[in-house]
Design an enzyme around this catalytic site. Structure first.
Site, PDB file in Angstrom:
ATOM      1  N   HIS A 169       0.850  -1.188   0.000  1.00  0.00           N
ATOM      2  CA  HIS A 169       0.000   0.000   0.000  1.00  0.00           C
ATOM      3  C   HIS A 169       0.891   1.246   0.000  1.00  0.00           C
ATOM      4  CE1 HIS A 169      -2.366  -3.266   1.698  1.00  0.00           C
ATOM      5  NE2 HIS A 169      -3.454  -2.618   1.350  1.00  0.00           N
TER       6      HIS A 169
ATOM      7  N   PRO B 284      -6.229  -5.170  11.093  1.00  0.00           N
ATOM      8  CA  PRO B 284      -7.673  -4.930  11.182  1.00  0.00           C
ATOM      9  C   PRO B 284      -7.942  -3.476  11.567  1.00  0.00           C
ATOM     10  CG  PRO B 284      -7.032  -6.917  12.405  1.00  0.00           C
ATOM     11  CD  PRO B 284      -5.783  -6.186  12.067  1.00  0.00           C
TER      12      PRO B 284
ATOM     13  N   GLY C 255     -10.875   4.309   7.039  1.00  0.00           N
ATOM     14  CA  GLY C 255     -11.338   2.978   7.404  1.00  0.00           C
ATOM     15  C   GLY C 255     -11.377   2.773   8.902  1.00  0.00           C
TER      16      GLY C 255
ATOM     17  N   ILE D  38     -10.225   8.729   0.309  1.00  0.00           N
ATOM     18  CA  ILE D  38     -10.112   7.580  -0.583  1.00  0.00           C
ATOM     19  C   ILE D  38     -10.017   6.300   0.253  1.00  0.00           C
ATOM     20  CG2 ILE D  38      -8.643   6.389  -2.265  1.00  0.00           C
ATOM     21  CD1 ILE D  38     -10.026   8.763  -3.491  1.00  0.00           C
TER      22      ILE D  38
ATOM     23  N   HIS E  98      -3.839   2.999  -3.493  1.00  0.00           N
ATOM     24  CA  HIS E  98      -4.148   2.498  -2.148  1.00  0.00           C
ATOM     25  C   HIS E  98      -3.512   1.151  -1.866  1.00  0.00           C
ATOM     26  CE1 HIS E  98      -6.375   0.677   1.176  1.00  0.00           C
ATOM     27  NE2 HIS E  98      -6.731   1.897   1.530  1.00  0.00           N
TER      28      HIS E  98
ATOM     29  N   SER F 107     -22.579  -9.212  37.355  1.00  0.00           N
ATOM     30  CA  SER F 107     -22.754 -10.566  36.821  1.00  0.00           C
ATOM     31  C   SER F 107     -21.428 -11.271  36.589  1.00  0.00           C
ATOM     32  CB  SER F 107     -23.536 -10.509  35.506  1.00  0.00           C
ATOM     33  OG  SER F 107     -24.853 -10.051  35.714  1.00  0.00           O
TER      34      SER F 107
ATOM     35  N   GLU G 135     -17.940  -4.276  24.244  1.00  0.00           N
ATOM     36  CA  GLU G 135     -17.087  -5.468  24.379  1.00  0.00           C
ATOM     37  C   GLU G 135     -15.857  -5.401  23.476  1.00  0.00           C
ATOM     38  OE1 GLU G 135     -21.334  -6.610  25.367  1.00  0.00           O
ATOM     39  OE2 GLU G 135     -20.346  -5.573  23.680  1.00  0.00           O
TER      40      GLU G 135
ATOM     41  N   PHE H  73     -20.905 -13.156  24.453  1.00  0.00           N
ATOM     42  CA  PHE H  73     -20.551 -11.874  23.850  1.00  0.00           C
ATOM     43  C   PHE H  73     -19.063 -11.771  23.511  1.00  0.00           C
ATOM     44  CE2 PHE H  73     -24.344 -10.237  26.450  1.00  0.00           C
ATOM     45  CZ  PHE H  73     -25.221 -10.590  25.438  1.00  0.00           C
TER      46      PHE H  73
ATOM     47  N   HIS I 266     -28.362 -15.855  24.756  1.00  0.00           N
ATOM     48  CA  HIS I 266     -27.339 -15.649  25.773  1.00  0.00           C
ATOM     49  C   HIS I 266     -26.606 -16.931  26.143  1.00  0.00           C
ATOM     50  CE1 HIS I 266     -29.090 -11.729  26.088  1.00  0.00           C
ATOM     51  NE2 HIS I 266     -28.431 -11.392  27.178  1.00  0.00           N
TER      52      HIS I 266
END
Length: 675
Positions: free
Chosen positions: A38, A127, A168, A199, A273, A397, A424, A450, A486
């Site tokens: 990139h 990511p 992003g 872009i 890119h 909890s 989370e 979760f 759940h």
């Protein structure tokens, strides 16, 4: 082409644009050589990086683990050649040959690096968005440690966190979660620099990203510096100065840039890119940038101007002088600070941890393992003050709060507990930043089901081999009436599928205490503690068995004769296996019960131990209230698994266990079929 000595005089500081063009040239050359990468972002952000590195960032290339260095995160990590170029130019031990080997097998210069502090990579995320949250964690770590250790006249923790972000990153939901919390916590030493080039891979972002980013961050409580020319060094420097001057709020600097700056036919387009520019465009860029040097050559005077080793060493020496004065004034605090930043356990930790496990075994309490986790925190917390806990709005909890917990706020960060809110993913990514910073061990709680929200950050913790601890309660259909949304079914298997993730599902308070100890002692990766809502009975163990729990799998009970069948169970199902074994033995069968709270730890044992626990050729029946994936390697062709094959239902736990076949009778029947 002419040599560098012929083109640029050695005396005097070169113009900033030339210094930035060194980044551009190395980046486009490396991507072109690899025919992969990139180039657009490094070329577009080169001017910003040059100002930050040469005028503001406090770092030392030869002292990469200096505790009070500024932290830098490249959240738009696809532009990793920016960071590799900076590392090479500023004097980190990264050679030109490694730059030339960009994205090649076994090279240090990976396409999307994770972390390698030795060459200046605190963390760089592939990511998108997670780097923003990691930076929030790093800035939070600085604020916590400064509050805990700094004393009047002795500010040994006083550094900034900078993060580069792209479109992003800001589209990804995790950035919303983390940046919202950063504003609430008043992280005034966090500066995000937004590469607003308009872009992304699909082209001009106006069609799918029309947010008013400035107003969004203002709503979070950030200090926003808008409309900065990302190619004007004076404007960039003024913006960074303004951000540093704002100490009560995090800052966002919005820089207008041109992606692929200098590539005359492709700049400002998606063509720069995620692909090499092509030989013709690289040659044209050299002409446009007036870069008259061969590929991978940087003139000597530019290298000299970039070299930050002497400056970095002076910064380190000045800080070491501050540390010496701190040691004299506050010796106990200094010793604690140095221990925690080194990552070492406190003196006497092993004996103290042995005592914790022994005491919990002696108490023989039958409790839910989520409650047992709280008891473990009560015992370990005073021994490990570096623990920083939290929960994604499920504190009561998850049982993540213990008597020494103290909430961290914008006004007082001396505590050890973060209310993450219903975030989370953000929580897990911020935890990674806390762990990467050093000096802290983060743990965070949510329901096991979760973990799906947090999974990608959990994966990154495994990939980066960092110590994040996930307290994941309500671990099966045993949570009951909340119903299938759940009730985790596939989650144990999916977490076990992540390489380098330790997944513990303890069966009682003793195994929970051992699991917590293992998580605290582990230095090469994260740990999941999967804990029950319902009460589980205490299991008696000999001293030898107590010591075997840490191996991840061990013999809980054994018949008098060699076993005809081995029952393997985890968590709440261990009690069912033990009761079924008793019935089978009454009918004349020899049965072994194996508790396997952590498959990964068991797999790490020597083959002789594993064969001792699970004799080859013996029938095996596995019982776990989750999907069977992963268990068949233990069951084998002649074994079986009692597991979930569907989602759960809404009903009291006892009714659900009966409905789905987790009963003593069902286990006995399945064992008899195998025998």
């Amino acid at each position: 082409m002419a040599s560098s000595s012929e083109k640029i005089a050695a005396a005097g500081r070169p113009p900033r644009r030339e210094l930035a063009n060194a980044i551009r040239a190395l980046s486009m050359d490396a991507v072109q050589a690899a025919n992969s990468g990139h180039p657009g972002m490094p070329m577009g952000m080169a001017d910003i990086a040059e100002v930050l590195w040469n005028d503001f960032l406090r770092f030392s290339p030869l002292d990469h683990d200096w505790p009070d260095r500024d932290r830098f995160v490249l959240s738009n990590g696809h532009g990793s050649m920016l960071l590799y170029s900076l590392a090479y130019l500023s004097g980190y031990p990264l050679g030109l040959d490694e730059i030339k080997a960009f994205r090649q097998l076994d090279s240090r210069t990976a396409g999307h690096p994770e972390k390698e502090p030795e060459i200046g990579i605190e963390t760089t995320t592939g990511p998108l968005g997670q780097g923003v949250a990691n930076a929030v964690g790093m800035a939070l770590a600085e604020k916590i440690l400064a509050s805990q250790f700094n004393r009047p006249g002795h500010e040994i923790v006083d550094h900034q966190t900078f993060v580069f972000v792209g479109d992003g990153c800001l589209m990804e939901g995790v950035s919303h979660e983390a940046c919202s919390l950063a504003g609430t916590l008043g992280l005034g030493k966090l500066t995000a620099i937004y590469d607003d080039n308009g872009i992304s891979i699909d082209g001009e972002t106006d069609a799918w990203f029309s947010d008013d980013t400035s107003k969004r961050f203002e709503a979070y409580g950030w200090h926003v510096i808008d409309d900065v020319d990302g190619h004007d060094p004076s404007a960039i420097a003024a913006a960074i100065e303004s951000a540093r001057a704002e100490t009560s709020r995090p800052s966002l600097i919005c820089c207008k840039t041109i992606i692929g700056f200098g590539a005359p036919n492709k700049q400002g387009t998606a063509a720069t890119h995620g692909a090499a520019l092509g030989e013709d465009e690289v040659a044209a860029a050299r002409q446009t940038l007036n870069w008259q040097y061969p590929p991978f050559e940087v003139p000597a005077n530019l290298l000299k101007a970039w070299d930050a080793r002497a400056r970095g060493r002076a910064l380190v020496e000045a800080w070491q002088g501050k540390l010496e004065a701190y040691r004299s004034a506050h010796p106990d605090l200094a010793a604690a600070f140095e221990r925690r930043m080194s990552g070492a356990p406190p003196e006497g930790w092993s004996d103290a941890a042995d005592g914790v496990v022994s005491l919990i075994a002696k108490e023989a309490a039958s409790v839910a393992t989520r409650k047992a986790s709280e008891h473990a925190l009560e015992a370990y917390g005073p021994l490990r003050p570096e623990l920083v806990g939290g929960s994604a709005d499920l504190t009561g909890s998850n049982n993540t709060w213990f008597s020494r917990s103290q909430r961290i706020t914008a006004d007082d960060a001396s505590g050890n507990y973060v209310n993450y809110g219903v975030r989370e993913f953000g929580m897990a990514a911020i935890m990674n930043g806390l762990a990467l910073h050093g000096g802290l061990i983060p743990y965070g709680g949510t329901f096991l089901v979760f973990s799906d929200y947090a999974r990608n950050s959990m994966r990154m913790a495994s990939l980066m081999q960092i110590r994040s601890i996930y307290v994941l309660t309500h671990d099966s259909i045993g949570l009951g009436e909340d119903g299938p949304t759940h009730q985790p079914v596939e989650h144990l298997a999916s977490l076990r599928a992540i390489p380098n993730m330790d997944v513990w599902r303890p069966a009682d308070a003793v195994e929970t205490a051992v699991a917590w100890r293992a998580a605290l002692e582990r230095e090469d990766g994260p740990t999941c503690l999967c804990l029950s809502r319902q009460t589980l009975p205490h299991k008696e163990r000999s001293q030898d068995q107590l010591e075997m729990v840490a191996r991840g799998g061990y013999i809980l009970s054994n018949g008098d004769a060699p076993p005809e069948i081995v029952l393997i169970a985890t968590g709440s199902e261990l009690e069912l296996a033990a009761r079924a074994a008793a019935e089978l033995e009454q009918s004349g069968r020899s049965v072994r019960v194996v508790s396997m709270p952590c498959v990964e730890r068991f797999e790490a044992q020597e083959q002789a131990y594993r064969d001792h626990v699970l004799p080859r050729g013996t029938a095996r029946l596995i019982i776990e209230a989750g999907v069977a994936h992963g268990w068949w390697r233990y069951a084998g062709c002649n074994g079986d698994v009692i597991s979930m094959t569907t989602f759960g239902q809404s009903a009291p736990a006892g009714q659900l266990f009966k409905r789905f076949g987790f009963t003593v009778e069902a286990i006995v029947e399945a064992a008899q079929r195998l025998l």
